[in-house]
Motif scaffolding. Sequence first.
Motif, PDB file in Angstrom:
ATOM      1  N   TYR A  84       0.710  -1.270   0.181  1.00 35.96           N
ATOM      2  CA  TYR A  84      -0.013   0.107   0.002  1.00 35.96           C
ATOM      3  C   TYR A  84       0.753   1.341  -0.094  1.00 35.96           C
ATOM      4  O   TYR A  84       0.484   2.388  -0.374  1.00 35.96           O
ATOM      5  N   ILE A  85       2.167   1.233   0.144  1.00 41.98           N
ATOM      6  CA  ILE A  85       3.152   2.310   0.462  1.00 41.98           C
ATOM      7  C   ILE A  85       4.175   2.167  -0.386  1.00 41.98           C
ATOM      8  O   ILE A  85       4.829   1.447  -0.212  1.00 41.98           O
ATOM      9  N   PRO A  86       4.317   3.093  -1.393  1.00 41.37           N
ATOM     10  CA  PRO A  86       5.357   3.015  -2.283  1.00 41.37           C
ATOM     11  C   PRO A  86       6.598   3.361  -1.677  1.00 41.37           C
ATOM     12  O   PRO A  86       6.645   3.977  -0.515  1.00 41.37           O
ATOM     13  N   ASN A  87       7.710   2.780  -2.254  1.00 40.25           N
ATOM     14  CA  ASN A  87       9.342   3.224  -1.765  1.00 40.25           C
ATOM     15  C   ASN A  87       9.493   4.347  -2.141  1.00 40.25           C
ATOM     16  O   ASN A  87       9.621   4.746  -3.394  1.00 40.25           O
ATOM     17  N   TYR A  88      10.126   5.370  -1.471  1.00 39.13           N
ATOM     18  CA  TYR A  88      10.746   6.613  -1.627  1.00 39.13           C
ATOM     19  C   TYR A  88      12.117   6.749  -1.155  1.00 39.13           C
ATOM     20  O   TYR A  88      12.285   6.353   0.117  1.00 39.13           O
ATOM     21  N   ASN A  89      12.938   7.064  -2.025  1.00 38.96           N
ATOM     22  CA  ASN A  89      14.433   7.150  -1.475  1.00 38.96           C
ATOM     23  C   ASN A  89      14.344   8.552  -1.021  1.00 38.96           C
ATOM     24  O   ASN A  89      14.392   9.390  -1.659  1.00 38.96           O
ATOM     25  N   PHE A  90      15.023   8.670   0.354  1.00 39.37           N
ATOM     26  CA  PHE A  90      15.121   9.973   0.911  1.00 39.37           C
ATOM     27  C   PHE A  90      16.138   9.897   2.128  1.00 39.37           C
ATOM     28  O   PHE A  90      16.650   8.858   2.528  1.00 39.37           O
ATOM     29  N   SER A  91      16.470  11.066   2.385  1.00 36.59           N
ATOM     30  CA  SER A  91      17.495  11.136   3.578  1.00 36.59           C
ATOM     31  C   SER A  91      17.116  12.546   4.293  1.00 36.59           C
ATOM     32  O   SER A  91      17.224  13.596   3.423  1.00 36.59           O
ATOM     33  N   VAL A  92      16.548  12.801   5.278  1.00 40.39           N
ATOM     34  CA  VAL A  92      16.516  13.914   6.155  1.00 40.39           C
ATOM     35  C   VAL A  92      17.103  14.015   7.640  1.00 40.39           C
ATOM     36  O   VAL A  92      17.419  12.888   8.071  1.00 40.39           O
ATOM     37  N   TYR A 133      -0.146  -5.869   8.093  1.00 38.07           N
ATOM     38  CA  TYR A 133       1.043  -5.293   8.048  1.00 38.07           C
ATOM     39  C   TYR A 133       1.494  -4.045   8.964  1.00 38.07           C
ATOM     40  O   TYR A 133       0.603  -3.524   9.694  1.00 38.07           O
ATOM     41  N   PRO A 134       2.650  -4.262   9.530  1.00 41.12           N
ATOM     42  CA  PRO A 134       2.984  -3.325  10.519  1.00 41.12           C
ATOM     43  C   PRO A 134       3.300  -1.997   9.765  1.00 41.12           C
ATOM     44  O   PRO A 134       3.297  -1.827   8.753  1.00 41.12           O
ATOM     45  N   LEU A 135       3.748  -0.882  10.614  1.00 38.49           N
ATOM     46  CA  LEU A 135       4.137   0.474  10.194  1.00 38.49           C
ATOM     47  C   LEU A 135       5.496   0.338   9.288  1.00 38.49           C
ATOM     48  O   LEU A 135       6.071  -0.578   9.605  1.00 38.49           O
ATOM     49  N   LYS A 136       5.314   0.971   8.365  1.00 39.35           N
ATOM     50  CA  LYS A 136       6.608   0.995   7.525  1.00 39.35           C
ATOM     51  C   LYS A 136       7.796   1.619   8.188  1.00 39.35           C
ATOM     52  O   LYS A 136       7.519   2.986   8.236  1.00 39.35           O
ATOM     53  N   GLN A 137       8.935   1.008   8.522  1.00 37.38           N
ATOM     54  CA  GLN A 137       9.907   1.561   9.268  1.00 37.38           C
ATOM     55  C   GLN A 137      11.045   1.974   8.426  1.00 37.38           C
ATOM     56  O   GLN A 137      11.129   1.532   7.490  1.00 37.38           O
ATOM     57  N   TYR A 138      11.865   3.088   8.869  1.00 40.12           N
ATOM     58  CA  TYR A 138      13.103   3.442   7.994  1.00 40.12           C
ATOM     59  C   TYR A 138      14.112   3.483   9.115  1.00 40.12           C
ATOM     60  O   TYR A 138      13.909   3.648  10.448  1.00 40.12           O
ATOM     61  N   ARG A 139      15.272   3.582   8.534  1.00 43.52           N
ATOM     62  CA  ARG A 139      16.443   3.563   9.221  1.00 43.52           C
ATOM     63  C   ARG A 139      16.852   5.021   9.931  1.00 43.52           C
ATOM     64  O   ARG A 139      16.406   6.099   9.260  1.00 43.52           O
ATOM     65  N   VAL A 140      17.373   4.910  11.178  1.00 45.91           N
ATOM     66  CA  VAL A 140      17.697   5.949  11.877  1.00 45.91           C
ATOM     67  C   VAL A 140      19.138   5.812  12.196  1.00 45.91           C
ATOM     68  O   VAL A 140      19.461   4.855  12.794  1.00 45.91           O
ATOM     69  N   GLU A 141      19.979   6.950  12.145  1.00 50.64           N
ATOM     70  CA  GLU A 141      21.246   7.091  12.402  1.00 50.64           C
ATOM     71  C   GLU A 141      21.392   8.283  13.258  1.00 50.64           C
ATOM     72  O   GLU A 141      20.909   9.356  13.179  1.00 50.64           O
ATOM     73  N   VAL A 142      22.031   8.007  14.472  1.00 55.49           N
ATOM     74  CA  VAL A 142      22.165   9.138  15.481  1.00 55.49           C
ATOM     75  C   VAL A 142      23.692   9.548  15.623  1.00 55.49           C
ATOM     76  O   VAL A 142      24.730   8.832  15.655  1.00 55.49           O
ATOM     77  N   ILE A 143      24.046  10.756  15.396  1.00 55.40           N
ATOM     78  CA  ILE A 143      25.496  11.537  15.499  1.00 55.40           C
ATOM     79  C   ILE A 143      25.252  12.703  16.411  1.00 55.40           C
ATOM     80  O   ILE A 143      25.017  13.776  15.694  1.00 55.40           O
ATOM     81  N   GLY A 144      25.719  12.490  17.719  1.00 60.96           N
ATOM     82  CA  GLY A 144      25.359  13.451  18.416  1.00 60.96           C
ATOM     83  C   GLY A 144      24.024  13.988  18.952  1.00 60.96           C
ATOM     84  O   GLY A 144      23.077  13.028  18.979  1.00 60.96           O
ATOM     85  N   ASN A 145      23.704  15.223  18.669  1.00 57.74           N
ATOM     86  CA  ASN A 145      22.322  15.748  18.677  1.00 57.74           C
ATOM     87  C   ASN A 145      21.635  15.745  17.110  1.00 57.74           C
ATOM     88  O   ASN A 145      20.753  16.354  17.096  1.00 57.74           O
ATOM     89  N   ILE A 146      22.262  14.981  16.034  1.00 60.91           N
ATOM     90  CA  ILE A 146      21.694  15.199  14.853  1.00 60.91           C
ATOM     91  C   ILE A 146      21.025  13.573  14.586  1.00 60.91           C
ATOM     92  O   ILE A 146      21.777  12.645  15.045  1.00 60.91           O
ATOM     93  N   LEU A 147      20.009  13.720  14.023  1.00 59.36           N
ATOM     94  CA  LEU A 147      19.211  12.399  13.645  1.00 59.36           C
ATOM     95  C   LEU A 147      19.202  12.467  12.160  1.00 59.36           C
ATOM     96  O   LEU A 147      18.771  13.422  11.355  1.00 59.36           O
ATOM     97  N   ARG A 148      19.635  11.126  11.560  1.00 63.04           N
ATOM     98  CA  ARG A 148      19.290  11.028  10.031  1.00 63.04           C
ATOM     99  C   ARG A 148      18.473   9.969   9.906  1.00 63.04           C
ATOM    100  O   ARG A 148      18.654   8.789  10.339  1.00 63.04           O
ATOM    101  N   VAL A 149      17.221  10.223   9.093  1.00 63.70           N
ATOM    102  CA  VAL A 149      16.300   9.305   8.850  1.00 63.70           C
ATOM    103  C   VAL A 149      16.466   9.055   7.233  1.00 63.70           C
ATOM    104  O   VAL A 149      16.475  10.033   6.678  1.00 63.70           O
ATOM    105  N   TYR A 150      16.600   7.782   6.943  1.00 65.86           N
ATOM    106  CA  TYR A 150      16.715   7.441   5.556  1.00 65.86           C
ATOM    107  C   TYR A 150      16.030   6.295   5.123  1.00 65.86           C
ATOM    108  O   TYR A 150      15.784   5.185   5.955  1.00 65.86           O
ATOM    109  N   ASN A 151      15.857   6.258   3.687  1.00 69.00           N
ATOM    110  CA  ASN A 151      15.395   4.728   3.378  1.00 69.00           C
ATOM    111  C   ASN A 151      16.545   4.380   2.075  1.00 69.00           C
ATOM    112  O   ASN A 151      16.908   5.064   1.367  1.00 69.00           O
TER     113      ASN A 151
END
Length: 139
Positions: free
Chosen positions: A28-36, A121-139
């Motif tokens: 039901y949810i298309p794949n989007y490549n992103f990084s925020v 289906y569970p929630l569609k999960q994305y990866r999270v990277e923590v660098i100090g006080n910065i969070l990077r969420v990406y697919n």
Amino acid sequence: MKKFIPLFLISLLFLSCSDNGFNNKNPYIPNYNFSVTFDMNYPAYSNLKFVSNAIYYSGPDVGPKGIYVFNTGSGYNAFDAACPNQALSSCSTLTLNGINLVCPCDNQEYSLFSGQGKLQYPLKQYRVEVIGNILRVYN
């Protein structure tokens, strides 16, 4: 025979490699490549410093309905804000209810700790990277 033992052990090593079981396929949810990135020093994202707090982000090209980022106390989870068991529609944006997300289409709840609900289906999960006080969420 002694030549086969190291070969057998090496082949076991290659077979035991995995991708951490990360699977975010959902029909039901298309794949989007992103990084925020989120700087938790900014007031808009400072709630993420505290356990059991979540933020909603609906920036450009970040999934069809945006994402939710949640502090679990032992790390961070990021989930797509689209209902995982509904086709995309005007009612398929999840809403925050404490430590759960609720789908307005069918009133199903999903845990922000695990992403699990009662449907297929569970929630569609994305990866999270923590660098100090910065969070990077990406697919």
